[in-house]
Design an enzyme around this catalytic site. Structure first.
Site, PDB file in Angstrom:
ATOM      1  N   ASP A  35       0.677  -1.382   0.113  1.00  0.00           N
ATOM      2  CA  ASP A  35      -0.109   0.537  -0.033  1.00  0.00           C
ATOM      3  C   ASP A  35       1.098   1.477   0.137  1.00  0.00           C
ATOM      4  O   ASP A  35       1.504   1.080   0.421  1.00  0.00           O
ATOM      5  CB  ASP A  35      -0.880  -0.023   1.192  1.00  0.00           C
ATOM      6  N   HIS A  42       2.547   2.935  -9.619  1.00  0.00           N
ATOM      7  CA  HIS A  42       2.634   1.787  -9.283  1.00  0.00           C
ATOM      8  C   HIS A  42       4.097   1.201 -10.226  1.00  0.00           C
ATOM      9  O   HIS A  42       3.871   0.150  -9.453  1.00  0.00           O
ATOM     10  CB  HIS A  42       0.831   1.463  -9.544  1.00  0.00           C
ATOM     11  N   ASN A  51     -10.738  -3.880  -6.077  1.00  0.00           N
ATOM     12  CA  ASN A  51      -9.782  -2.339  -7.278  1.00  0.00           C
ATOM     13  C   ASN A  51     -10.977  -2.137  -8.045  1.00  0.00           C
ATOM     14  O   ASN A  51     -10.528  -1.389  -8.952  1.00  0.00           O
ATOM     15  CB  ASN A  51      -8.668  -2.654  -6.901  1.00  0.00           C
TER      16      ASN A  51
HETATM   17  C1  FPP Z   1      -1.945  -0.125  -3.048  1.00  0.00           C
HETATM   18  O1  FPP Z   1      -1.435   1.500  -3.405  1.00  0.00           O
HETATM   19  C2  FPP Z   1      -1.437  -0.646  -4.249  1.00  0.00           C
HETATM   20  C3  FPP Z   1      -2.126  -1.413  -5.573  1.00  0.00           C
HETATM   21  C4  FPP Z   1      -3.053  -1.398  -5.625  1.00  0.00           C
HETATM   22  C5  FPP Z   1      -1.890  -2.071  -6.926  1.00  0.00           C
HETATM   23  C6  FPP Z   1      -0.344  -2.327  -6.369  1.00  0.00           C
HETATM   24  C7  FPP Z   1       0.400  -3.071  -7.211  1.00  0.00           C
HETATM   25  C8  FPP Z   1       1.581  -2.604  -8.020  1.00  0.00           C
HETATM   26  C9  FPP Z   1       2.728  -2.439  -6.647  1.00  0.00           C
HETATM   27  C10 FPP Z   1       2.239  -3.019  -9.259  1.00  0.00           C
HETATM   28  C11 FPP Z   1       2.008  -4.620  -9.302  1.00  0.00           C
HETATM   29  C12 FPP Z   1       3.301  -4.188 -10.689  1.00  0.00           C
HETATM   30  C13 FPP Z   1       3.583  -6.173 -11.047  1.00  0.00           C
HETATM   31  C14 FPP Z   1       4.024  -6.733 -12.127  1.00  0.00           C
HETATM   32  C15 FPP Z   1       3.214  -7.579 -10.217  1.00  0.00           C
HETATM   33  P1  FPP Z   1      -2.830   1.941  -3.482  1.00  0.00           P
HETATM   34  O2  FPP Z   1      -2.994   3.160  -4.903  1.00  0.00           O
HETATM   35  O3  FPP Z   1      -3.540   2.432  -2.861  1.00  0.00           O
HETATM   36  O4  FPP Z   1      -1.499   3.348  -3.073  1.00  0.00           O
HETATM   37  P2  FPP Z   1      -2.544   4.787  -1.844  1.00  0.00           P
HETATM   38  O5  FPP Z   1      -3.080   4.195  -0.662  1.00  0.00           O
HETATM   39  O6  FPP Z   1      -1.630   5.352  -1.512  1.00  0.00           O
HETATM   40  O7  FPP Z   1      -3.416   5.255  -2.829  1.00  0.00           O
END
Ligand code: FPP
Length: 255
Positions: free
Chosen positions: A21, A38, A69
């Site tokens: 996260d 991301h 999501n």
């Molecule tokens: C949560 O952070 C993250 C996700 C929902 C996506 C996670 C995906 C990746 C790390 C990339 C994956 C790539 C590969 C190649 C497997 P958020 O967007 O909710 O962050 P925030 O809470 O700060 O808004």
């Protein structure tokens, strides 16, 4: 850095699950788009596989896209899927060098074709590796997984008598086998980055006795010291699984 593998001994988790996260907040703080967050986060996915393999961990599962999501802006969803589709096949060589096998958890049939194609390719190309399993959780939700198990149970009995008989034998182990995660170890350590303190529908059944570890570090900035701090913290936990501390130390008999 932190305890060595031998110092951790038996206290090394076999399955580490990670809620990655903080990509969006990191990007915002840098004046970048969420998608850039991301992209940066994907780099940490590559790193954490290395750190986990080096530590001797057998399975690492990564919450890359939850069933919830889909509620995100369409553009962000498309970008995430495209990112995976582009980056995953590029990791095949490195994964093979490390003996890392890619597996998925969740209903990947609902993902866009480009993502499915990249996943299939990477899973097939790494399927004979056996040092570490990397379990990418995509379109995954713990509640949905449990519901699917209930549906599978109900669908396997055509009459009430056999269903009633099967119900008598239904226990935690037989129900778990309905979840389609026989190849996945129970979660020992669940790490969440980004400062929130919740499980967010991740691994609900198998997180029953997971040790939880929360860190404020945003996922794009997660580093090896952070990972080792979580492993060291885990090594100091007493996992009682409902028993008392005295029982575990053999100070009192089980009976
Ligand atoms: C949560 O952070 C993250 C996700 C929902 C996506 C996670 C995906 C990746 C790390 C990339 C994956 C790539 C590969 C190649 C497997 P958020 O967007 O909710 O962050 P925030 O809470 O700060 O808004």
């Amino acid at each position: 850095m932190g305890l060595s593998m031998t110092e951790r001994g038996n206290a090394l988790p076999q399955h580490v699950a990670i809620i990655m996260d903080g990509n969006g907040r990191w990007a915002k703080a840098q004046g970048l788009s969420r998608v850039e967050g991301h992209r940066k986060g994907a780099g940490r996915v590559r790193d954490v596989i290395e750190w986990a393999a080096d530590a001797g961990i057998k399975q690492v599962s990564l919450y890359a896209f939850s069933t919830e999501n889909w509620k995100r802006p369409k553009l962000e969803i498309t970008a995430l899927m495209t990112l995976m589709a582009t980056l995953l096949p590029l990791e095949i060589e490195r994964m093979n060098e490390r003996g890392a096998r890619l597996l998925t958890l969740g209903d990947t049939s609902k993902l866009p074709w480009i993502a499915r194609k990249a996943l299939d390719k990477t899973c097939k190309a790494t399927e004979s590796n056996s040092s570490i399993d990397v379990i990418l959780c995509l379109n995954y939700g713990g509640q949905q997984e449990i519901l699917e198990g209930v549906k599978r149970f109900c669908a396997s009995y055509t009459d009430d008598v056999s269903k009633a008989e099967a119900l008598k034998h239904l226990n935690e182990d037989t129900f778990r086998s309905l979840l389609g995660r026989d190849h996945i170890l129970p979660v020992d350590l669940l790490i969440r980055t980004g400062g929130e303190r919740r499980i967010s529908n991740f691994h609900l059944w198998d997180a029953a006795y997971a040790e939880l570890y929360f860190t404020g570090r945003l996922w794009p900035e997660y580093n090896q010291s952070d990972f080792h701090a979580a492993l060291d913290d885990y090594a100091g936990r007493e996992r009682r699984f409902g028993r008392t501390s005295e029982q575990l130390k053999g100070e009192v008999a089980d009976e």
